[in-house]
Motif scaffolding. Sequence first.
Motif, PDB file in Angstrom:
ATOM      1  N   ALA A 269       0.833  -1.210   0.000  1.00  0.00           N
ATOM      2  CA  ALA A 269       0.000   0.000   0.000  1.00  0.00           C
ATOM      3  C   ALA A 269       0.862   1.252   0.000  1.00  0.00           C
ATOM      4  CB  ALA A 269      -0.931  -0.021   1.214  1.00  0.00           C
ATOM      5  N   VAL A 270       1.912   1.257   0.803  1.00  0.00           N
ATOM      6  CA  VAL A 270       2.789   2.419   0.885  1.00  0.00           C
ATOM      7  C   VAL A 270       3.592   2.580  -0.396  1.00  0.00           C
ATOM      8  CG1 VAL A 270       4.790   3.344   2.106  1.00  0.00           C
ATOM      9  CG2 VAL A 270       2.866   2.426   3.392  1.00  0.00           C
ATOM     10  N   ALA A 271       3.958   1.461  -1.042  1.00  0.00           N
ATOM     11  CA  ALA A 271       4.729   1.538  -2.291  1.00  0.00           C
ATOM     12  C   ALA A 271       3.987   2.343  -3.348  1.00  0.00           C
ATOM     13  CB  ALA A 271       5.033   0.133  -2.824  1.00  0.00           C
ATOM     14  N   ALA A 272       2.648   2.288  -3.308  1.00  0.00           N
ATOM     15  CA  ALA A 272       1.864   3.039  -4.295  1.00  0.00           C
ATOM     16  C   ALA A 272       1.840   4.528  -4.002  1.00  0.00           C
ATOM     17  CB  ALA A 272       0.438   2.493  -4.327  1.00  0.00           C
ATOM     18  N   ALA A 273       2.245   4.914  -2.788  1.00  0.00           N
ATOM     19  CA  ALA A 273       2.170   6.322  -2.401  1.00  0.00           C
ATOM     20  C   ALA A 273       3.523   7.019  -2.397  1.00  0.00           C
ATOM     21  CB  ALA A 273       1.531   6.434  -1.009  1.00  0.00           C
ATOM     22  N   VAL A 274       4.625   6.268  -2.232  1.00  0.00           N
ATOM     23  CA  VAL A 274       5.953   6.864  -2.118  1.00  0.00           C
ATOM     24  C   VAL A 274       6.563   7.035  -3.509  1.00  0.00           C
ATOM     25  CG1 VAL A 274       8.281   6.567  -1.178  1.00  0.00           C
ATOM     26  CG2 VAL A 274       6.280   5.893   0.176  1.00  0.00           C
ATOM     27  N   ARG A 275       7.172   8.195  -3.728  1.00  0.00           N
ATOM     28  CA  ARG A 275       7.793   8.449  -5.031  1.00  0.00           C
ATOM     29  C   ARG A 275       9.023   7.560  -5.207  1.00  0.00           C
ATOM     30  NH1 ARG A 275      12.570  10.823  -4.254  1.00  0.00           N
ATOM     31  NH2 ARG A 275      12.890  12.111  -2.390  1.00  0.00           N
ATOM     32  N   PRO A 276       9.402   7.214  -6.461  1.00  0.00           N
ATOM     33  CA  PRO A 276      10.670   6.518  -6.689  1.00  0.00           C
ATOM     34  C   PRO A 276      11.836   7.313  -6.105  1.00  0.00           C
ATOM     35  CG  PRO A 276       9.339   6.478  -8.672  1.00  0.00           C
ATOM     36  CD  PRO A 276       8.637   7.394  -7.704  1.00  0.00           C
ATOM     37  N   GLY A 277      12.695   6.641  -5.362  1.00  0.00           N
ATOM     38  CA  GLY A 277      13.793   7.307  -4.679  1.00  0.00           C
ATOM     39  C   GLY A 277      13.446   7.739  -3.278  1.00  0.00           C
ATOM     40  N   GLY A 278      12.140   7.738  -2.951  1.00  0.00           N
ATOM     41  CA  GLY A 278      11.726   8.085  -1.604  1.00  0.00           C
ATOM     42  C   GLY A 278      12.034   6.967  -0.626  1.00  0.00           C
ATOM     43  N   ALA A 279      11.657   7.173   0.636  1.00  0.00           N
ATOM     44  CA  ALA A 279      12.047   6.237   1.685  1.00  0.00           C
ATOM     45  C   ALA A 279      10.833   5.759   2.460  1.00  0.00           C
ATOM     46  CB  ALA A 279      13.042   6.893   2.639  1.00  0.00           C
ATOM     47  N   ALA A 280      10.964   4.547   2.996  1.00  0.00           N
ATOM     48  CA  ALA A 280      10.045   4.041   4.007  1.00  0.00           C
ATOM     49  C   ALA A 280      10.874   3.789   5.249  1.00  0.00           C
ATOM     50  CB  ALA A 280       9.359   2.767   3.541  1.00  0.00           C
ATOM     51  N   ILE A 281      10.482   4.354   6.366  1.00  0.00           N
ATOM     52  CA  ILE A 281      11.223   4.211   7.613  1.00  0.00           C
ATOM     53  C   ILE A 281      10.406   3.351   8.558  1.00  0.00           C
ATOM     54  CG2 ILE A 281      12.170   5.433   9.605  1.00  0.00           C
ATOM     55  CD1 ILE A 281      12.759   7.773   7.763  1.00  0.00           C
ATOM     56  N   VAL A 282      11.063   2.287   9.036  1.00  0.00           N
ATOM     57  CA  VAL A 282      10.380   1.307   9.873  1.00  0.00           C
ATOM     58  C   VAL A 282      11.116   1.212  11.203  1.00  0.00           C
ATOM     59  CG1 VAL A 282       9.496  -1.049   9.968  1.00  0.00           C
ATOM     60  CG2 VAL A 282       9.886   0.047   7.758  1.00  0.00           C
ATOM     61  N   PRO A 283      10.438   1.397  12.319  1.00  0.00           N
ATOM     62  CA  PRO A 283      11.112   1.273  13.606  1.00  0.00           C
ATOM     63  C   PRO A 283      11.654  -0.136  13.816  1.00  0.00           C
ATOM     64  CG  PRO A 283       8.973   2.334  13.850  1.00  0.00           C
ATOM     65  CD  PRO A 283       9.026   1.777  12.470  1.00  0.00           C
ATOM     66  N   GLY A 284      12.891  -0.227  14.284  1.00  0.00           N
ATOM     67  CA  GLY A 284      13.468  -1.519  14.604  1.00  0.00           C
ATOM     68  C   GLY A 284      14.532  -1.960  13.631  1.00  0.00           C
ATOM     69  N   PRO A 285      15.327  -2.981  14.004  1.00  0.00           N
ATOM     70  CA  PRO A 285      16.369  -3.514  13.123  1.00  0.00           C
ATOM     71  C   PRO A 285      15.785  -4.346  11.998  1.00  0.00           C
ATOM     72  CG  PRO A 285      16.265  -4.785  15.143  1.00  0.00           C
ATOM     73  CD  PRO A 285      15.328  -3.633  15.331  1.00  0.00           C
ATOM     74  N   ALA A 286      16.628  -4.693  11.007  1.00  0.00           N
ATOM     75  CA  ALA A 286      16.156  -5.340   9.789  1.00  0.00           C
ATOM     76  C   ALA A 286      15.992  -6.842   9.955  1.00  0.00           C
ATOM     77  CB  ALA A 286      17.132  -5.064   8.650  1.00  0.00           C
ATOM     78  N   ALA A 287      14.967  -7.369   9.308  1.00  0.00           N
ATOM     79  CA  ALA A 287      14.803  -8.809   9.122  1.00  0.00           C
ATOM     80  C   ALA A 287      14.369  -9.009   7.676  1.00  0.00           C
ATOM     81  CB  ALA A 287      13.738  -9.352  10.086  1.00  0.00           C
ATOM     82  N   PRO A 288      14.770 -10.124   7.010  1.00  0.00           N
ATOM     83  CA  PRO A 288      14.526 -10.247   5.562  1.00  0.00           C
ATOM     84  C   PRO A 288      13.051 -10.279   5.185  1.00  0.00           C
ATOM     85  CG  PRO A 288      16.182 -11.809   6.305  1.00  0.00           C
ATOM     86  CD  PRO A 288      15.578 -11.204   7.534  1.00  0.00           C
ATOM     87  N   VAL A 289      12.748  -9.651   4.053  1.00  0.00           N
ATOM     88  CA  VAL A 289      11.454  -9.788   3.404  1.00  0.00           C
ATOM     89  C   VAL A 289      11.703  -9.892   1.901  1.00  0.00           C
ATOM     90  CG1 VAL A 289      10.210  -8.436   5.126  1.00  0.00           C
ATOM     91  CG2 VAL A 289      11.121  -7.312   3.100  1.00  0.00           C
ATOM     92  N   GLU A 290      10.678 -10.225   1.147  1.00  0.00           N
ATOM     93  CA  GLU A 290      10.783 -10.284  -0.310  1.00  0.00           C
ATOM     94  C   GLU A 290       9.822  -9.265  -0.890  1.00  0.00           C
ATOM     95  OE1 GLU A 290      10.242 -14.195  -1.822  1.00  0.00           O
ATOM     96  OE2 GLU A 290      11.836 -15.071  -0.620  1.00  0.00           O
ATOM     97  N   ASP A 291      10.356  -8.202  -1.419  1.00  0.00           N
ATOM     98  CA  ASP A 291       9.526  -7.164  -2.014  1.00  0.00           C
ATOM     99  C   ASP A 291      10.395  -6.371  -2.964  1.00  0.00           C
ATOM    100  OD1 ASP A 291       7.873  -5.022  -2.639  1.00  0.00           O
ATOM    101  OD2 ASP A 291       6.836  -5.164  -0.715  1.00  0.00           O
TER     102      ASP A 291
END
Length: 717
Positions: A269-291
């Motif tokens: 859902a957020v991918a449809a709203a964020v411009r190319p080159g923009g960022a998504a900030i997620v609280p917490g350390p990274a764990a793998p996903v496929e996207d």
Amino acid sequence: MTSTRPPAEWYDTDRAYPDGLTAVDLVAQAARRAPDAPAVVDAHGVVHTHGQLHALATRLAGLLHEHGIGVGDNVAFLGRRHAASLVAILGAGLAGAAFVPIGHRWPIERIVYVMRATRARCIVGLGEDAPLLDELAATCPDLTDVVLLDVDTEHPSMAPEATARTDPSAPPVEPDALAAAVLAERPRTVLQVGLGRGELLERVGPYVDLFTAVEPDGDAVDAAARWANENDVFADLVVGGPERVGELPPAAVDVAVLPAAPSPAQLAAVAAAVRPGGAAIVPGPAAPVEDRVWAAAAAAPDVGATVLRRTDLPPGVAGGRGPRVHTGWHLARQPAVDPPRALAPGDVAYVIFTSGSTGRPKGVAVSHGALVNTLWSCSELFPFRASDRLLQVVSFCFDLSIYDVFGVLSAGGALRIADEDELAEPALLARVLLEEGITLWNSAPPMFAWVLPFLTEADAPPERSSSLRLMFLAGDWIPLSMPDETRAVFPDLRIVNLGGATETAVWSCWYEIGRVEADWPSIPYGRPLANTRYYILDEHREPTPIGEAGQIYTAGTSLALGYHGDPVQTAQVFVPDPFRPGQRMYASGDRGRWLPDGQMQLLGRIDHQVKVRGYRVELGEIESVMAAATNVRSAAVVTVDRVGSLALVGFYTCREPGVPVETLRELLAATLPDYMVPTHLACVGELPLTTNGKVDRAALAGLAAPATAASGSEGRR
């Protein structure tokens, strides 16, 4: 100098050549003639015979053909110093596709640009390249196939490492730290999924043009809206979950902030709203996903958040299965039979990228006909033999390597690939030249100048070799002293200066260096190869008289097709040939003049001319005078800006016993006008080189700035 125009016979270079064959056909013929002859050699011995190399290439070609990759497609490969690079080049050609070299150490932005600009269907690499190839799979929508040549298993590990989701068990991120991570992106618009108590709105809202959010708690939305109105913050807040992101203002946002451990639906859902080159900030350390629409994840350890970067892939590809992954296991099950293909001389053989004046690399597309003409023309002048062994030292991303591959292998000879350790130590390359029966060398002159002291100076090995018989030097100035110094070590050596540009199928002119006269300003540029015409024209594109300078233009069979995907830039430099209607010529940007004997003299680049104290100065002329001085081995001149005006800085290397700076300055002052004498001179142990073996002028300019600042006004004593 005479003032007459060049005679018509200087332009008469038309010859019949085998335009019905491709370069890869010539290599295949050599493999059939002598399948057991060595084709690829490294420091440990023979890697592949001609038969083995051809079998691997045909299996790769069959795999590509099986998946619909052929004429009109592009196949990229990571140009490591490995036999895999040869398999990729030949396999792509046998399939009918064009090959595209990519440097495995290039910045990821450049690699992605080249992949997307060429719309490469396939990329070939090694198992160690898997993380990079996986990142490309996530960002290059045209990529359908990945081949790992040295992996023996059917299903290699290609685990995603470039995108991430956070761990829900991680401690919460402090509001101030999260706000700092958002503002570090310098956003104008922000989207938050889940307002909470409105802490982020209060900390970020006053600093952006628009703050938007979706939040399922209606009371929280009302409270946040009241605060925004009271504090003149532009906010658009919607009651609901991520599925209502589409109801927010239609402009793409710069930064989205998600809850910890976002679900695939939230990311989509957020991918449809964020411009190319923009960022998504997620609280917490990274764990793998496929996207696939979220590219490389960057951890912010001092914040405790993860930053995902939005690619410009459409949201619909998120979580897609990506390209097919093939390995050596799959190739071993392909028949070693050439797949069917129908190539024409005008089809693209390769696309090779060079630096572009716009800041983006430009891809030069070269046809099969142009490449075969270069191979045939040079083989007529300087035949290679089945017994030849070339010490391969140039990058597979540099077009000189294309002649290494096709010139040597089509003759039935072998490539001795220098490894990274050898390329880092010129003494090791010198030892290989003396001890391993090397017969051929091909590089830019600075590359060999780097090795030469380890063959000639006091601590060089006492051996002399009769094996090296042919040396090709191209792409930069040849020091006047180099030919005689080199022949003192290799007495039977033929040395050839080859000129041209990437836009003219590797080379397009030649000069065999015999006796070097003391009064020469530089080694002659030479005469055109067969089916190639050279013009030296003035600003009106009229031929200059013999002896007068003009811009060098190249025409004929050797011309590239143009710049891949860039018709505007192609039209700017591939211009109509005024002397042969309907044909083109390439404006090289080089200055030169005809000599009375029909040879050309190169005078330098038009873009290397600079204005110093109001005078137009050609840096190459200064370099030639410096390099001609006794005991100077090589020289380069760059400019630096000093208080709004340009200053010249000269660097040089020496043979023993060396040349004092003041001695060289006196020579320059006696030979050149005062404004052409460098403000600062420095003797260095070696000139820095680019990966293509040319002088790295950018690195020298970096050295020059502090040198002139330190010398102040003392540099012209």
